[in-house]
Design an enzyme around this catalytic site. Structure first.
Site, mmCIF file in Angstrom:
data_model
loop_
_atom_site.group_PDB
_atom_site.id
_atom_site.type_symbol
_atom_site.label_atom_id
_atom_site.label_comp_id
_atom_site.label_asym_id
_atom_site.label_seq_id
_atom_site.Cartn_x
_atom_site.Cartn_y
_atom_site.Cartn_z
ATOM 1 N N GLY A 37 0.848 -1.200 0.000
ATOM 2 C CA GLY A 37 0.000 0.000 0.000
ATOM 3 C C GLY A 37 0.872 1.235 0.000
ATOM 4 O O GLY A 37 1.907 1.271 0.657
ATOM 5 N N MET A 39 -7.749 3.199 9.608
ATOM 6 C CA MET A 39 -7.071 1.997 9.128
ATOM 7 C C MET A 39 -6.317 1.297 10.269
ATOM 8 O O MET A 39 -6.041 1.888 11.305
ATOM 9 C CB MET A 39 -6.145 2.320 7.978
ATOM 10 C CG MET A 39 -6.895 2.458 6.658
ATOM 11 S SD MET A 39 -5.788 2.684 5.263
ATOM 12 C CE MET A 39 -6.942 2.485 3.894
ATOM 13 N N GLU A 58 5.539 -5.287 5.596
ATOM 14 C CA GLU A 58 5.827 -6.669 5.972
ATOM 15 C C GLU A 58 5.971 -7.609 4.758
ATOM 16 O O GLU A 58 6.927 -8.386 4.674
ATOM 17 C CB GLU A 58 4.659 -7.125 6.842
ATOM 18 C CG GLU A 58 4.896 -8.312 7.675
ATOM 19 C CD GLU A 58 3.569 -8.947 8.067
ATOM 20 O OE1 GLU A 58 2.490 -8.399 7.725
ATOM 21 O OE2 GLU A 58 3.614 -10.012 8.693
ATOM 22 N N ARG A 80 -23.844 8.144 13.542
ATOM 23 C CA ARG A 80 -23.325 8.122 12.164
ATOM 24 C C ARG A 80 -21.940 7.488 12.160
ATOM 25 O O ARG A 80 -21.198 7.609 13.131
ATOM 26 C CB ARG A 80 -23.184 9.534 11.599
ATOM 27 C CG ARG A 80 -24.483 10.278 11.451
ATOM 28 C CD ARG A 80 -25.272 9.784 10.242
ATOM 29 N NE ARG A 80 -26.390 10.649 9.934
ATOM 30 C CZ ARG A 80 -27.601 10.543 10.453
ATOM 31 N NH1 ARG A 80 -27.874 9.579 11.327
ATOM 32 N NH2 ARG A 80 -28.566 11.381 10.089
ATOM 33 N N VAL A 127 -8.141 8.246 2.457
ATOM 34 C CA VAL A 127 -7.780 9.652 2.739
ATOM 35 C C VAL A 127 -6.541 9.682 3.631
ATOM 36 O O VAL A 127 -5.670 10.538 3.491
ATOM 37 C CB VAL A 127 -8.957 10.362 3.453
ATOM 38 C CG1 VAL A 127 -8.536 11.735 3.970
ATOM 39 C CG2 VAL A 127 -10.137 10.499 2.522
ATOM 40 N N GLN A 128 -6.469 8.682 4.544
ATOM 41 C CA GLN A 128 -5.344 8.615 5.487
ATOM 42 C C GLN A 128 -4.009 8.331 4.813
ATOM 43 O O GLN A 128 -2.955 8.525 5.399
ATOM 44 C CB GLN A 128 -5.565 7.481 6.510
ATOM 45 C CG GLN A 128 -6.668 7.734 7.473
ATOM 46 C CD GLN A 128 -7.205 6.420 8.028
ATOM 47 O OE1 GLN A 128 -6.825 6.001 9.095
ATOM 48 N NE2 GLN A 128 -8.097 5.775 7.295
ATOM 49 N N THR A 135 4.927 1.961 6.323
ATOM 50 C CA THR A 135 3.518 1.633 6.469
ATOM 51 C C THR A 135 2.861 2.687 7.332
ATOM 52 O O THR A 135 3.440 3.105 8.337
ATOM 53 C CB THR A 135 3.256 0.244 7.103
ATOM 54 O OG1 THR A 135 1.887 0.200 7.559
ATOM 55 C CG2 THR A 135 4.150 -0.075 8.278
ATOM 56 N N ARG A 183 -5.541 -2.991 10.256
ATOM 57 C CA ARG A 183 -6.170 -4.318 10.246
ATOM 58 C C ARG A 183 -5.698 -5.173 11.404
ATOM 59 O O ARG A 183 -6.462 -5.892 12.014
ATOM 60 C CB ARG A 183 -5.842 -5.039 8.939
ATOM 61 C CG ARG A 183 -7.006 -5.123 8.018
ATOM 62 C CD ARG A 183 -6.654 -5.833 6.764
ATOM 63 N NE ARG A 183 -5.636 -5.103 5.991
ATOM 64 C CZ ARG A 183 -5.285 -5.430 4.764
ATOM 65 N NH1 ARG A 183 -5.847 -6.446 4.173
ATOM 66 N NH2 ARG A 183 -4.364 -4.741 4.116
ATOM 67 N N ASP A 221 0.505 2.055 9.083
ATOM 68 C CA ASP A 221 -0.001 1.330 10.259
ATOM 69 C C ASP A 221 0.997 1.289 11.412
ATOM 70 O O ASP A 221 0.623 0.943 12.536
ATOM 71 C CB ASP A 221 -0.362 -0.110 9.870
ATOM 72 C CG ASP A 221 -1.469 -0.160 8.841
ATOM 73 O OD1 ASP A 221 -2.245 0.806 8.779
ATOM 74 O OD2 ASP A 221 -1.557 -1.149 8.101
HETATM 75 O O1 F6P Z 1 -1.219 -1.722 4.960
HETATM 76 C C1 F6P Z 1 -1.746 -0.451 4.991
HETATM 77 C C2 F6P Z 1 -3.211 -0.440 4.815
HETATM 78 O O2 F6P Z 1 -3.482 0.904 4.701
HETATM 79 C C3 F6P Z 1 -4.074 -1.086 5.896
HETATM 80 O O3 F6P Z 1 -4.240 -0.345 7.052
HETATM 81 C C4 F6P Z 1 -5.362 -1.278 5.148
HETATM 82 O O4 F6P Z 1 -6.120 -2.303 5.738
HETATM 83 C C5 F6P Z 1 -4.900 -1.657 3.799
HETATM 84 O O5 F6P Z 1 -3.646 -1.052 3.611
HETATM 85 C C6 F6P Z 1 -5.840 -1.288 2.680
HETATM 86 O O6 F6P Z 1 -5.327 -1.804 1.494
HETATM 87 P P1 F6P Z 1 -5.874 -1.481 0.040
HETATM 88 O O7 F6P Z 1 -5.317 -0.159 -0.366
HETATM 89 O O8 F6P Z 1 -5.333 -2.576 -0.809
HETATM 90 O O9 F6P Z 1 -7.370 -1.424 0.102
#
Ligand code: F6P
Length: 341
Positions: free
Chosen positions: A10, A169, A103, A265, A272-273, A125, A171, A127
């Site tokens: 990503g 985000m 990773e 809501r 966006v992040q 990342t 996961r 994350d």
């Molecule tokens: O690994 C970074 C990340 O932004 C995760 O937090 C998120 O779950 C994932 O990528 C989303 O991936 P994609 O852009 O393939 O939808």
């Protein structure tokens, strides 16, 4: 000497700052040639390469995304993948590769190192879940964007006396949720590391309403209810076969509305992040990682990843860097719980 550079996984604000630092130091200090491989590991797999010069990186420091493109291609899942990569590198006369990724990308880098390819890894990342480094670039930018969103959502939530659930985000790790939730003064923060009791969340929400304030709940996309209720996760397909972008936030907003009778809501911040210009912190960290990756190549120190320890950039073995994910310790989560409700 000719080096290759690629960005995998990503995308992430700061990738271009790394590429710029590698190119500037590689060319200006060492007189190397730099070859950019397109779209992550797909580039060296299919020979998608072009030289990158000083002009190519002149204006990219503040630009989000990656000028090289990215993908989640894993050569170990392709027929003869590693052998094809070795052949392409030999054909292009590439002596060493700088692989910038998370990773998965670094896991491939580690395996290729074992097969004799000269690779130096750079961690990225949003994350922040790579164990061997204190921080990854992109994380600060993502937290900044999420915090600003929380600040904005609070004023509209207060105006309408609603609960607002903000899904961020993360996961496997709740770093973005924890930091943006703390910075934004969230009334509940939910992370994948600690399954949540929806009744407890509803109690906290109600307490907030009783004090005449609008509750803000920040939830990481990987957070799950403790009772095992079925919640779609990011990346899973819904009944229409569409890949979902977020699920737990919407589910929780519905539960809150249903159980409290109050309006609720959900806002899924999603990509966006990950987009747009990196913060100054991320630009500096990414630049330092790029410079130190070039040093590692120059010294012939391969199979390593550059990492931040305190304020120093160090090198760790790729095997150590990809061994486990860095999740939020429960003691860190407990700090935030003081502000719940
Ligand atoms: O690994 C970074 C990340 O932004 C995760 O937090 C998120 O779950 C994932 O990528 C989303 O991936 P994609 O852009 O393939 O939808």
């Amino acid at each position: 000497m000719r080096i290759g550079v690629l960005t995998g996984g990503g995308d992430c604000p700061g990738l271009n700052a790394v590429i710029r630092a590698v190119v500037r130091k590689g060319i200006e200090v060492h007189g190397w040639e730099v070859l950019g491989f397109r779209n992550g590991w797909l580039g060296p797999l299919e020979g998608l390469a072009k030289p990158i010069g000083l002009d190519d990186v002149e204006d990219i420091l503040a630009r989000g995304g990656t000028i090289l493109g990215s993908s989640r291609t894993n050569p170990y899942k392709e027929e003869n993948g590693p052998a094809r990569i070795k052949a392409v590198l030999a054909e292009h006369g590439v002596d060493a590769l700088v692989a910038i990724g998370g990773e998965d990308t670094l896991g491939v880098a580690r395996r290729l190192t074992d097969e004799g390819v000269n690779v130096v890894g750079v961690p990225k990342t949003i994350d922040n879940d790579l164990a061997a480094t204190d921080y990854t670039f992109g994380f600060d930018t993502a937290v900044h964007i999420a915090t600003e969103a929380i600040d904005r959502l609070r004023t509209t939530a207060e105006s309408h006396h609603r609960a607002l659930v903000v899904e961020v985000m993360g996961r496997h790790a709740g770093w973005i949720a924890l930091h943006s939730g703390l910075a934004g003064g969230a009334n509940v923060i939910l992370v994948p590391e600690k399954p949540f009791d929806v009744r407890r969340v509803v109690e906290l929400v109600q307490r907030r309403f009783e004090r005449q304030y609008a509750p803000i709940i920040v939830v990481a996309e990987g957070a799950m209810p403790a009772d095992g209720a079925e919640v779609l996760q990011t990346g899973e397909k819904d009944a229409f076969g569409h890949v979902r972008l977020g699920g737990v936030g919407t589910w929780l907003a519905d539960e809150i509305a249903h159980r409290t009778g109050k309006e609720s809501r959900a806002v899924v911040l999603g990509h966006v992040q990950r987009g747009g210009t990196p913060t100054a912190y991320d630009r500096v960290l990414a630049t330092r990682f790029g410079l130190h990756a070039v040093d590692a190549v120059h010294e012939g120190d391969f199979g390593v990843m550059v990492a931040l320890r305190g304020t120093d950039i160090v090198r760790v073995k790729l095997a150590e860097a990809t061994a486990e994910l860095k999740t939020v310790p429960l003691a860190r989560y407990a700090e935030a719980e003081v502000f719940f409700g």
